[in-house]
Design a protein around this motif. Structure first.
Motif, short mmCIF file in Angstrom:
data_model
loop_
_atom_site.label_atom_id
_atom_site.label_comp_id
_atom_site.label_asym_id
_atom_site.label_seq_id
_atom_site.Cartn_x
_atom_site.Cartn_y
_atom_site.Cartn_z
N ASN A 97 0.85 -1.19 0.00
CA ASN A 97 0.00 0.00 0.00
C ASN A 97 0.88 1.23 0.00
O ASN A 97 2.07 1.15 0.26
N ASN A 98 0.30 2.37 -0.31
CA ASN A 98 1.08 3.61 -0.37
C ASN A 98 0.74 4.57 0.76
O ASN A 98 0.91 5.77 0.63
N CYS A 99 0.30 4.03 1.90
CA CYS A 99 0.01 4.88 3.05
C CYS A 99 1.33 5.39 3.65
O CYS A 99 2.34 4.68 3.67
N HIS A 100 1.29 6.61 4.17
CA HIS A 100 2.43 7.19 4.85
C HIS A 100 2.74 6.36 6.10
O HIS A 100 1.84 5.75 6.69
N CYS A 105 -3.56 2.44 7.94
CA CYS A 105 -4.08 1.75 6.75
C CYS A 105 -5.28 0.92 7.17
O CYS A 105 -5.24 0.18 8.15
#
Length: 131
Positions: A97-100, A105
């Motif tokens: 995933n591209n969550c910070h 998430c």
């Protein structure tokens, strides 16, 4: 003497049977094939994907017709063999995933969402110079 050059058909094969040119008997269509009328000389492929009752693909899978059969593959965000598909948890691995790194998430059906934590946030203000 009389010589006939035309061959008269003395029989017609029933539906889902065929007779190749010059053959004297009817042959059943192979599995996954059919004829739409009596007297056919060839069988057609059944498209099992046009009717869900003709295939066992999972609701979250895509059916692909093949000659004489079909195949199933899970849709994006799901994993399995196409006959059984379960939601893939993209939050289980940060690489998926591209969550910070500081965000939370949350797995959703076939996807995910990211939420920033409450607290200090960067605020930008545009200032116009006074004249």
């Amino acid at each position: 003497w009389y010589l006939s050059t035309t061959l008269q058909v003395c029989f017609e094969c029933p539906k889902n049977f065929f007779s190749a040119e010059g053959a004297t008997e009817c042959t059943p269509c192979p599995f996954g094939h059919y004829t739409d009328k009596s007297g056919s000389s060839a069988c057609k492929d059944v498209n099992e994907c046009v009717d869900a009752t003709l295939n066992q693909c999972h609701a979250n899978a895509t059916c692909s017709n093949t000659i004489g059969s079909f195949s199933c593959s899970c849709n994006a965000g799901f994993q399995g063999d196409g006959l059984s598909c379960v939601d893939f948890d993209e939050c289980a691995d940060p690489a998926l995933n591209n969550c910070h790194a500081n965000a939370t998430c949350s797995n959703t059906i076939s996807s995910f969402s990211c939420a920033c934590p409450f607290g200090p946030q960067l605020r930008l203000a545009l200032r116009h110079p006074r004249k």
